[in-house]
Design a protein around this motif. Structure first.
Motif, mmCIF file in Angstrom:
data_model
loop_
_atom_site.group_PDB
_atom_site.id
_atom_site.type_symbol
_atom_site.label_atom_id
_atom_site.label_comp_id
_atom_site.label_asym_id
_atom_site.label_seq_id
_atom_site.Cartn_x
_atom_site.Cartn_y
_atom_site.Cartn_z
ATOM 1 N N GLN A 160 9.285 3.677 -1.088
ATOM 2 C CA GLN A 160 8.662 3.120 0.106
ATOM 3 C C GLN A 160 7.433 2.331 -0.312
ATOM 4 O O GLN A 160 7.032 2.358 -1.460
ATOM 5 N N PHE A 161 6.798 1.654 0.643
ATOM 6 C CA PHE A 161 5.728 0.714 0.315
ATOM 7 C C PHE A 161 4.445 1.053 1.065
ATOM 8 O O PHE A 161 4.477 1.296 2.271
ATOM 9 N N ILE A 162 3.351 1.071 0.330
ATOM 10 C CA ILE A 162 2.046 1.323 0.937
ATOM 11 C C ILE A 162 1.068 0.250 0.479
ATOM 12 O O ILE A 162 1.373 -0.553 -0.401
ATOM 13 N N ASP A 163 -0.115 0.243 1.063
ATOM 14 C CA ASP A 163 -1.154 -0.722 0.710
ATOM 15 C C ASP A 163 -2.018 -0.207 -0.425
ATOM 16 O O ASP A 163 -2.281 0.994 -0.537
ATOM 17 N N GLY A 164 -2.481 -1.149 -1.226
ATOM 18 C CA GLY A 164 -3.263 -0.792 -2.392
ATOM 19 C C GLY A 164 -4.558 -0.073 -2.070
ATOM 20 O O GLY A 164 -4.994 0.800 -2.825
ATOM 21 N N GLY A 184 5.374 -9.689 1.941
ATOM 22 C CA GLY A 184 5.153 -8.370 1.352
ATOM 23 C C GLY A 184 3.721 -7.915 1.428
ATOM 24 O O GLY A 184 2.975 -8.014 0.487
ATOM 25 N N GLN A 185 3.295 -7.410 2.581
ATOM 26 C CA GLN A 185 1.927 -6.943 2.702
ATOM 27 C C GLN A 185 1.787 -5.492 2.260
ATOM 28 O O GLN A 185 0.698 -4.969 2.213
ATOM 29 N N HIS A 186 2.893 -4.817 1.999
ATOM 30 C CA HIS A 186 2.843 -3.430 1.551
ATOM 31 C C HIS A 186 3.521 -3.323 0.198
ATOM 32 O O HIS A 186 4.299 -4.174 -0.170
ATOM 33 N N LEU A 187 3.256 -2.245 -0.487
ATOM 34 C CA LEU A 187 3.865 -2.080 -1.807
ATOM 35 C C LEU A 187 4.546 -0.752 -1.966
ATOM 36 O O LEU A 187 4.224 0.219 -1.333
ATOM 37 N N ALA A 188 5.495 -0.758 -2.905
ATOM 38 C CA ALA A 188 6.297 0.434 -3.130
ATOM 39 C C ALA A 188 5.436 1.589 -3.597
ATOM 40 O O ALA A 188 4.550 1.405 -4.405
ATOM 41 N N PRO A 217 3.833 6.834 3.848
ATOM 42 C CA PRO A 217 4.040 5.774 4.834
ATOM 43 C C PRO A 217 3.236 4.544 4.488
ATOM 44 O O PRO A 217 2.334 4.584 3.654
ATOM 45 N N ALA A 218 3.530 3.429 5.132
ATOM 46 C CA ALA A 218 2.856 2.159 4.848
ATOM 47 C C ALA A 218 2.139 1.662 6.078
ATOM 48 O O ALA A 218 2.664 1.681 7.183
ATOM 49 N N THR A 219 0.912 1.221 5.884
ATOM 50 C CA THR A 219 0.161 0.532 6.940
ATOM 51 C C THR A 219 -0.485 -0.679 6.322
ATOM 52 O O THR A 219 -0.444 -0.886 5.126
ATOM 53 N N THR A 220 -1.127 -1.488 7.145
ATOM 54 C CA THR A 220 -1.630 -2.768 6.673
ATOM 55 C C THR A 220 -3.120 -2.894 6.925
ATOM 56 O O THR A 220 -3.584 -2.581 8.020
ATOM 57 N N PRO A 221 -3.922 -3.370 5.950
ATOM 58 C CA PRO A 221 -5.346 -3.600 6.171
ATOM 59 C C PRO A 221 -5.570 -4.759 7.114
ATOM 60 O O PRO A 221 -4.660 -5.513 7.439
ATOM 61 N N ALA A 222 -6.825 -4.934 7.513
ATOM 62 C CA ALA A 222 -7.102 -5.823 8.637
ATOM 63 C C ALA A 222 -7.372 -7.266 8.272
ATOM 64 O O ALA A 222 -7.326 -8.130 9.138
ATOM 65 N N SER A 224 0.505 13.392 -9.628
ATOM 66 C CA SER A 224 1.051 12.414 -10.557
ATOM 67 C C SER A 224 1.550 11.237 -9.738
ATOM 68 O O SER A 224 2.638 11.291 -9.172
ATOM 69 N N ALA A 225 0.726 10.221 -9.617
ATOM 70 C CA ALA A 225 1.039 9.123 -8.697
ATOM 71 C C ALA A 225 1.483 7.882 -9.445
ATOM 72 O O ALA A 225 0.831 7.456 -10.386
ATOM 73 N N HIS A 226 2.577 7.322 -9.003
ATOM 74 C CA HIS A 226 3.096 6.070 -9.562
ATOM 75 C C HIS A 226 3.323 5.171 -8.364
ATOM 76 O O HIS A 226 4.401 5.151 -7.781
ATOM 77 N N ILE A 227 2.308 4.454 -7.947
ATOM 78 C CA ILE A 227 2.333 3.796 -6.654
ATOM 79 C C ILE A 227 2.360 2.283 -6.800
ATOM 80 O O ILE A 227 1.383 1.688 -7.242
ATOM 81 N N PRO A 228 3.483 1.640 -6.460
ATOM 82 C CA PRO A 228 3.503 0.180 -6.434
ATOM 83 C C PRO A 228 2.575 -0.303 -5.336
ATOM 84 O O PRO A 228 2.825 -0.103 -4.159
ATOM 85 N N LEU A 229 1.477 -0.909 -5.736
ATOM 86 C CA LEU A 229 0.440 -1.290 -4.794
ATOM 87 C C LEU A 229 0.602 -2.733 -4.354
ATOM 88 O O LEU A 229 1.047 -3.562 -5.099
ATOM 89 N N VAL A 230 0.166 -3.035 -3.145
ATOM 90 C CA VAL A 230 0.028 -4.437 -2.778
ATOM 91 C C VAL A 230 -1.449 -4.694 -2.726
ATOM 92 O O VAL A 230 -2.138 -4.177 -1.873
ATOM 93 N N THR A 231 -1.935 -5.480 -3.663
ATOM 94 C CA THR A 231 -3.349 -5.748 -3.744
ATOM 95 C C THR A 231 -3.614 -7.193 -3.381
ATOM 96 O O THR A 231 -3.210 -8.099 -4.091
ATOM 97 N N PRO A 232 -4.283 -7.476 -2.256
ATOM 98 C CA PRO A 232 -4.557 -8.864 -1.887
ATOM 99 C C PRO A 232 -5.399 -9.559 -2.936
ATOM 100 O O PRO A 232 -6.398 -9.015 -3.399
#
Length: 508
Positions: free
Chosen positions: A81-85, A480-484, A466-471, A497-505
């Motif tokens: 799933q995708f979340i924000d950085g 793709g505003q969210h990341l895996a 879960p994924a949400t989006t910054p403002a 142990s986190a391996h989080i595909p981030l979406v970093t603006p």
């Protein structure tokens, strides 16, 4: 008369205003649909490429990656799933975003870092190369990313191949930064898939249909795969009759192989018109750059360019056509796979100089016109080599721009640590060293991590976030505003142990 005219005008203006408002709403909905579709495309592309890398680990390095481990990684990727950085990085997301943006926009610096990392024997270099392609340049879905990556490849030719004592050996080994990036790029290029399908589908299908025997050309191995009953037809092993029958079988197999390879070469020539412009550009740049090296003969440079096209692009698709989407419904048995490998090896041998060719294949090679592959190369590298990378002929995402990166938390930390270790070394030019120091000035120190984003706790099922989006809409990614995100909790160490595909603006 004036009053009714005014009423009519007011009515028309009101209708026009309603019409304009309706059209605006429709355009907004269409834009929203485009962005959502593009976001799904980015997510699917990220997961698909990670799956492909995972598959390659299993096939090419099976000693290091067990089937069970690779299957677990594949399952975790399916559940991604995708979340924000900012959920993982907090306020530091802006700092990392600026670092990634400035690095992305400097292909020369990216190439210098990769080459310096290889010279320092950095253990994470291959993982960082994958991160550069899949995250920093977003699998080259966007035209801008493709242009940046082509420039990275051009600088790698200059910094890595040109400076090597034996660039041909380096290239054929397939483990240098240039070879890995070229393979990743050509595998995902849509125009490359069109070319390979148009060129290889027909001859491969003919090979699958026409022959059911191993086309072995080594006399010592001709009878190895035969049943005892079939071997009896050759007579007593070692006898003169046996040798004559083996030689006759070899010659028959060679004749069939020559006919097959000529078919492949014929289709190759027929479809040069649809050879990908971006691959043609990088091969031309390679030829132009290496031709200026005094210690390299022009013929050797041509051979390296042909090696690149055949070994890294065409022959892998011949041997594994199903992986490249060339055939989808025709099963490939062990015999057909062996024959496809024979075709691929013969094509590679045709590209070599006479003194490099396999002596066991000289009989087969003598039946070919040695200029057949050279003519294909002439078409590819012919014409004027322009400095600017070509624009994609089909850019379905025109008008969209990318302002976010899909990257795991571990990949991000590994990339930063890699750049930091390269900066601490002595393999960079002064201006590159200063540029990297400026890039890293505000980036926080991070712990050492493994570069492979798929190295999860083996005993746990991923807990999906879960994924949400910054403002900040100004810097939000239209695609793709969210990341895996893949997170796993290890109860034995009570450590996340986190391996989080981030979406970093980019740029905040």
């Amino acid at each position: 008369m004036v009053k009714p005219d005014i009423h009519t005008l007011a009515h028309h203006l009101k209708q026009e205003r309603l019409y304009v408002a309706s059209e605006k709403q429709l355009i907004q909905r269409l834009n929203s649909d485009v962005l959502k579709t593009a976001e799904r495309l980015y997510r699917a592309a990220w997961i698909a490429k990670q799956q492909r890398i995972n598959l390659d680990r299993l096939i090419l390095t099976s000693a290091e990656a067990s089937p069970a481990e690779c299957c677990q990684h594949a399952k975790m990727l399916e559940d991604t799933q995708f979340i924000d950085g900012y959920k993982t990085l907090g306020f530091q997301e802006t700092i990392y975003g600026e670092f990634l943006a400035r690095l992305r926009e400097n292909p020369r610096l990216v190439a210098s870092c990769l080459v310096a990392g290889e010279r320092l024997n950095q253990e994470h270099t291959q993982g960082v190369i994958h991160t550069v392609f899949t995250s920093l340049y977003g699998n080259c879905i966007m035209q801008e990313d493709e242009s940046y990556l082509l420039q990275v490849l051009r600088y790698l030719v200059e910094f890595e191949l040109k400076e090597s004592d034996n660039p041909r050996r380096l290239l054929r080994r397939g483990t240098c930064a240039f070879s890995i990036l070229f393979k990743l790029f050509s595998e995902g290029l849509y125009s490359a898939k069109l070319f390979l399908t148009a060129t290889l589908h027909e001859p491969i299908m003919q090979l699958l249909v026409e022959d059911e025997d191993h086309l072995e050309t080594d006399p010592a191995k001709v009878t190895e795969r035969l049943t005892p009953a079939q071997q009896e037809r050759f007579g007593e092993k070692g006898s003169e009759g046996y040798k004559q029958r083996v030689q006759a079988a070899v010659e028959a197999n060679e004749a069939k192989l020559v006919a097959l390879v000529n078919k492949f070469i014929g289709y190759l020539k027929q479809n040069t018109y649809c050879f990908p412009h971006s691959l043609r550009w990088i091969v031309s740049q390679m030829y132009k750059t290496l031709s200026c090296v005094e210690r390299l003969e022009v013929g050797e440079v041509r051979t390296m360019c042909t090696d690149l096209l055949l070994t890294c692009f065409i022959c892998p698709a011949i041997v594994n056509p199903e992986q490249y989407g060339i055939i989808s419904d025709a099963p490939i048995n062990e015999v057909a796979r062996f024959n496809l490998m024979q075709v691929g090896q013969l094509l590679q041998q045709l590209a070599m100089a006479d003194d490099d060719a396999d002596p066991r294949r000289k009989s087969s090679l003598s039946k070919f016109d040695k200029s057949c592959v050279a003519a294909f190369l002439d078409v590819v590298i012919g014409g004027r080599a322009v400095e600017t990378p070509p624009m994609s002929s089909m850019n379905l995402l025109e008008g969209l721009s990318r302002t976010a990166v899909y990257i795991t938390h571990n990949q991000l930390l590994a990339l930063v640590d890699f750049v930091r270790s390269v900066t601490a070394g002595d393999h960079l030019r002064e201006e590159e060293h200063m540029a990297l120091e400026n890039l890293l000035a505000n980036v926080p120190q991070s712990r050492t991590v493994k570069s492979n984003s798929l190295e999860l706790t083996p005993s746990n099922t991923p807990q999906l976030s879960p994924a949400t989006t910054p403002a900040n809409k100004k810097n939000r990614l239209p695609i793709g505003q969210h990341l895996a995100a893949i997170t796993s909790w290890d109860p034995t160490t009570t450590t996340l142990s986190a391996h989080i595909p981030l979406v970093t603006p980019f740029g905040g």
